[in-house]
Design an enzyme around this catalytic site. Structure first.
Site, PDB file in Angstrom:
ATOM      1  N   ASP A 299      13.852  36.427  33.223  1.00 19.74           N
ATOM      2  CA  ASP A 299      12.828  37.711  33.490  1.00 19.74           C
ATOM      3  C   ASP A 299      11.703  37.993  33.804  1.00 19.74           C
ATOM      4  O   ASP A 299      10.416  37.828  33.504  1.00 19.74           O
ATOM      5  CB  ASP A 299      12.174  37.974  31.327  1.00 19.74           C
ATOM      6  CG  ASP A 299      12.143  39.236  31.244  1.00 19.74           C
ATOM      7  OD1 ASP A 299      12.608  40.169  32.101  1.00 19.74           O
ATOM      8  OD2 ASP A 299      11.794  39.341  30.019  1.00 19.74           O
ATOM      9  N   VAL A 300      11.585  38.365  34.954  1.00 20.84           N
ATOM     10  CA  VAL A 300      10.597  38.858  36.183  1.00 20.84           C
ATOM     11  C   VAL A 300      10.383  40.485  36.445  1.00 20.84           C
ATOM     12  O   VAL A 300       9.721  40.802  37.154  1.00 20.84           O
ATOM     13  CB  VAL A 300      11.257  38.297  37.379  1.00 20.84           C
ATOM     14  CG1 VAL A 300      11.006  36.714  37.294  1.00 20.84           C
ATOM     15  CG2 VAL A 300      12.394  38.814  37.705  1.00 20.84           C
ATOM     16  N   LYS A 301      11.621  41.591  36.323  1.00 18.90           N
ATOM     17  CA  LYS A 301      11.202  42.220  36.241  1.00 18.90           C
ATOM     18  C   LYS A 301      10.433  43.360  37.807  1.00 18.90           C
ATOM     19  O   LYS A 301       9.874  43.856  37.670  1.00 18.90           O
ATOM     20  CB  LYS A 301      10.338  43.137  34.661  1.00 18.90           C
ATOM     21  CG  LYS A 301      10.964  43.245  33.791  1.00 18.90           C
ATOM     22  CD  LYS A 301      10.020  43.424  33.105  1.00 18.90           C
ATOM     23  CE  LYS A 301      10.926  43.966  31.475  1.00 18.90           C
ATOM     24  NZ  LYS A 301      10.697  42.310  30.856  1.00 18.90           N
ATOM     25  N   ARG A 302      11.635  42.361  38.662  1.00 21.25           N
ATOM     26  CA  ARG A 302      11.071  43.033  40.060  1.00 21.25           C
ATOM     27  C   ARG A 302      11.342  44.000  40.498  1.00 21.25           C
ATOM     28  O   ARG A 302      12.116  43.987  39.820  1.00 21.25           O
ATOM     29  CB  ARG A 302      11.069  41.790  40.981  1.00 21.25           C
ATOM     30  CG  ARG A 302      10.319  40.075  40.691  1.00 21.25           C
ATOM     31  CD  ARG A 302       9.452  39.845  40.982  1.00 21.25           C
ATOM     32  NE  ARG A 302       8.654  39.149  40.398  1.00 21.25           N
ATOM     33  CZ  ARG A 302       7.971  38.384  38.786  1.00 21.25           C
ATOM     34  NH1 ARG A 302       7.430  39.503  38.643  1.00 21.25           N
ATOM     35  NH2 ARG A 302       7.017  37.106  39.991  1.00 21.25           N
TER      36      ARG A 302
END
Length: 276
Positions: A94-97
Site C-alpha cells: 500500500d504505497v498509493k503512488r
C-alpha cells in the site's frame, strides 16, 4: 508467465477471500506492549508474518508506517515482503503512488520490478494526475505478472468532493476511472491485472462496477465500521470480484500468534458467507 489475476484467483481459492493490512502505527505498537521504535516495528512485523503468512491469501503492508523509521524501517519492510512471499502470501504493498513520466516509471520499477528488494505482487496507486499517467506501472505489472489497484471510491469524507465531481460528459471522476480500468481489463481471464480500491463503508453510490473484470479491494471492514453484510449493497452484481480487507479488527488480537490466527479465520469465514 502467470498473470496477477490468475494468481490472485488461485490464492483466494486456496486460502479464502481475505486481505489483512499490516499497519504498525504507534497506538497499535503500544497496544501490543512494544516500543514505538525500530525494535518494536521489527517484532510486530515478524509476529504478523509468523501468524498469517502461510494462511492468508493477501497481506497488505502500509509502507508509510515503515518509512517513518527511515532506512531501518525500509529494511524491515523489505524483509517482511520477502518472508510473506516465501510463505505463499500475495503482497499488496500500500504505497498509493501517482506521478507522471519518468517519476512514475521509477516508482513502478521500485515496487514491480522483480530485481528490486521492494518488489511486491501488487501495489496501490492514485489516478488523480490522470489514469494515463499510471501507464508505466500498468506496463511493468503486465510484464512481470503483477497487479495494480487504482483508487476509485474511497471511504474518507474528503474523497467525495473529488471522486463524485461530474465531468462534462456527465460521468463522475470516479466513474471515469472505473471505465478506463474496465477497458484495460476487457477480455482477461479469469480476472484482469488491474483492480480498484472501493471502500466498504461507502454504501450505494450509483457507480457502475459491473464491467471492471478485475479485483475490487474493499478496505474499511471491522474497526472502520463496515461489516461483510455491507458488501452486497456497495458492490451489487460485482460481489464475486471483491477482496475484503481487514486491518485493526485482526491486528488488535495480537501479539498472540494464535489469537491473530483465530481473528483472521473468523474474518475469512464471515467474508466467505457474505460473498456466497
Amino acid at each position: 508467465m502467470e498473470t496477477f489475476g490468475q494468481r490472485l484467483t488461485d490464492a483466494i481459492g486456496k486460502r479464502g477471500p481475505l486481505c489483512v493490512g499490516i499497519d504498525p502505527h504507534a497506538a497499535l505498537l503500544t497496544r501490543w506492549g512494544l516500543g514505538d521504535d525500530v525494535a518494536g516495528l521489527e517484532r510486530f512485523a515478524r509476529t504478523v508474518v509468523d501468524a498469517l503468512a502461510d494462511r492468508v491469501a493477501v497481506v497488505k503492508p502500509q509502507s508509510a508506517f515503515f518509512e517513518r523509521f527511515g532506512s531501518r524501517g525500509i529494511g524491515i519492510l523489505e524483509s517482511t515482503i520477502r518472508q510473506l512471499r516465501e510463505a505463499g502470501a500475495l503482497v499488496l504493498l500500500d504505497v498509493k503512488r501517482g506521478d507522471i513520466g519518468s517519476t512514475m516509471a521509477a516508482y513502478a520499477s521500485a515496487y514491480l520490478d522483480p530485481s528490486s528488494s521492494l518488489s511486491a505482487d501488487a501495489i496501490t496507486v492514485s489516478p488523480y494526475l490522470g489514469v494515463g499517467s499510471l501507464q508505466p506501472a500498468f506496463d511493468l505489472a503486465a510484464a512481470n505478472g503483477a497487479g495494480v489497484f487504482v483508487l476509485a471510491l474511497t471511504s474518507n469524507p474528503e474523497g467525495a468532493s473529488v471522486q463524485h465531481a461530474v465531468n462534462p460528459d456527465g460521468r463522475t471522476v470516479a466513474q471515469t476511472v472505473i471505465d478506463e480500468i474496465s477497458q484495460v481489463n476487457a477480455g482477461a481471464q479469469p480476472l484482469g491485472n488491474l483492480g480498484l480500491v472501493v471502500g466498504a463503508t461507502i454504501g450505494r453510490t450509483g457507480h457502475d462496477l459491473s464491467q471492471v473484470n478485475g479485483p475490487l479491494l474493499a478496505p474499511g471492514l471491522g474497526a472502520q465500521g463496515a461489516t461483510p453484510s455491507d458488501l452486497r449493497s456497495v458492490f451489487g452484481e460485482s460481489l464475486r470480484n471483491v477482496l475484503p480487507s481487514y486491518s485493526r479488527e485482526v491486528l488488535n488480537a495480537g501479539p498472540s500468534v494464535s489469537a491473530l490466527r483465530d481473528a483472521a479465520e473468523r474474518a475469512v469465514d464471515a467474508c466467505r458467507a457474505a460473498l456466497g
